[in-house]
Enzyme design. Structure first.
Site, mmCIF file in Angstrom:
data_model
loop_
_atom_site.group_PDB
_atom_site.id
_atom_site.type_symbol
_atom_site.label_atom_id
_atom_site.label_comp_id
_atom_site.label_asym_id
_atom_site.label_seq_id
_atom_site.Cartn_x
_atom_site.Cartn_y
_atom_site.Cartn_z
ATOM 1 N N ASP A 134 0.261 13.153 -8.503
ATOM 2 C CA ASP A 134 0.297 14.080 -6.448
ATOM 3 C C ASP A 134 1.826 14.164 -5.911
ATOM 4 O O ASP A 134 2.589 13.233 -6.921
ATOM 5 C CB ASP A 134 -0.295 12.367 -5.869
ATOM 6 N N ASN B 184 -7.119 0.184 0.406
ATOM 7 C CA ASN B 184 -8.040 1.260 -0.007
ATOM 8 C C ASN B 184 -8.936 1.412 -0.797
ATOM 9 O O ASN B 184 -9.829 2.318 -0.654
ATOM 10 C CB ASN B 184 -7.600 2.245 1.181
ATOM 11 N N HIS C 112 -8.054 4.242 -2.877
ATOM 12 C CA HIS C 112 -7.805 4.822 -3.341
ATOM 13 C C HIS C 112 -6.976 5.846 -4.960
ATOM 14 O O HIS C 112 -6.358 4.297 -5.290
ATOM 15 C CB HIS C 112 -6.523 6.515 -2.281
ATOM 16 N N GLU D 174 -7.839 9.198 -1.154
ATOM 17 C CA GLU D 174 -8.997 8.434 -0.407
ATOM 18 C C GLU D 174 -10.321 8.668 0.140
ATOM 19 O O GLU D 174 -10.776 9.258 -0.191
ATOM 20 C CB GLU D 174 -7.966 9.021 1.811
HETATM 21 C C1 GLP Z 1 0.556 5.433 -3.712
HETATM 22 C C2 GLP Z 1 0.143 6.325 -4.818
HETATM 23 C C3 GLP Z 1 -1.196 6.559 -5.975
HETATM 24 C C4 GLP Z 1 -0.440 4.716 -6.316
HETATM 25 C C5 GLP Z 1 -0.529 3.753 -4.434
HETATM 26 C C6 GLP Z 1 0.071 2.277 -4.887
HETATM 27 O O1 GLP Z 1 -0.387 6.339 -2.312
HETATM 28 N N1 GLP Z 1 -0.080 8.015 -4.489
HETATM 29 O O2 GLP Z 1 -1.232 6.807 -6.927
HETATM 30 O O3 GLP Z 1 -1.290 4.311 -6.455
HETATM 31 O O4 GLP Z 1 1.067 4.765 -3.985
HETATM 32 O O5 GLP Z 1 1.339 2.040 -4.874
HETATM 33 P P1 GLP Z 1 1.422 0.911 -5.193
HETATM 34 O O6 GLP Z 1 1.845 0.324 -6.778
HETATM 35 O O7 GLP Z 1 2.982 0.827 -4.518
HETATM 36 O O8 GLP Z 1 1.138 -0.414 -4.788
#
Ligand code: GLP
Length: 260
Positions: A67, A136, A138, A143
């Site tokens: 993404d 959440n 995702h 989402e």
């Molecule tokens: C973002 C990314 C996800 C990732 C998530 C959790 O929203 N788009 O791919 O898994 O953050 O991130 P973190 O590892 O910082 O908790």
């Protein structure tokens, strides 16, 4: 679904690094699906170390990231392209032209999304897809209520995700509310999905992913439908699993099988 519970976050990282090493040794031309966020940073550090030591090589590999923020140039410090350059690509032997991320400044974002799907297919599909998970549930930026069959497209971020990720942006910095993300269907097409989650903040999302109902309310629960999904977590992220003893027993049996 394989659930691997490791005592610490660093043990979980080592396990994932071993999966990457094995993948690249078995198939040096692997197509890797990569993720951003705080969680994979130590994994990328470990992969850089192994690359520097000559234990693994990305020279023939290709990568596609999950993404990108819509509206951010790849040179923007909060863009995921910038993150990937800083955290991995600039330090390993991957060819720059073999690294792919959604273009946050695409003139026609939906046309770009369709092209991204084609590029993944043309490369032969993703062999190993790394995922983190949002609090959440995702994956990528899919989402809750995202279609479980979705493909690469524009997604509006959940206000909860915006709040979770606000820590990466300074107060006066514009934080995008839109993204381009691989869809859940795109992710499910990968041959092997490796989800890494650490820390107590992920315990509810992991419980819903592994033991909850298959539901668009927890996008990561779609991995229950995948033939080869490995969920790698530390004790803190495993805290709310009811079948923890079983997952540990499965891994103990696996150990025995591989030592015969
Ligand atoms: C973002 C990314 C996800 C990732 C998530 C959790 O929203 N788009 O791919 O898994 O953050 O991130 P973190 O590892 O910082 O908790």
């Amino acid at each position: 679904m394989r659930v691997v519970i490791k005592p610490t976050a660093q043990d979980a990282v080592q396990f994932c690094a071993d999966v990457f090493s094995q993948q690249l040794l078995t198939k040096p031309t692997s197509v890797l699906g990569l993720a951003t966020g705080g969680t994979p940073v130590n994994l990328y550090k470990e992969l850089i170390e192994r690359n520097k030591k000559g234990d693994l090589s990305f020279a023939l590999a290709k990568s596609f990231n999950l993404d990108e923020y819509l509206g951010l140039a790849g040179t923007h410090p909060q863009s995921y392209r910038y993150f990937m350059q800083q955290q991995l690509f600039d330090h390993v032997d991957i060819a720059p032209e073999n690294t792919h991320l959604p273009d946050g400044l695409a003139d026609d974002p939906q046309a770009f999304c369709n092209q991204y799907e084609h590029s993944i297919k043309d490369a032969g599909g993703i062999d190993l897809q790394l995922l983190g998970i949002g609090s959440n549930g995702h994956i990528g930026f899919n989402e809750p209520t995202s279609s479980l069959a979705s493909r690469t497209r524009i997604k509006t971020l959940d206000p909860k995700t915006i709040r979770d990720n606000a820590r990466f942006f300074s107060e006066d910095e514009h934080q995008p509310h839109l993204s381009i993300t691989m869809g859940i269907g795109t992710i499910l097409d990968s041959k092997h999905v490796l989800l890494l989650a650490t820390g107590e903040g992920k315990a509810d999302a992991i419980q819903a992913t592994v033991e909850g109902a298959l539901s668009a309310m927890c996008p990561a629960s779609a991995l229950q439908m995948h033939q080869q999904a490995t969920i790698v977590i530390d004790e803190a992220a495993a805290a709310k699993l009811s079948l923890k003893e079983y997952y540990l027993a499965v891994e103990a049996e696996r150990e025995k099988l591989t030592t015969f």
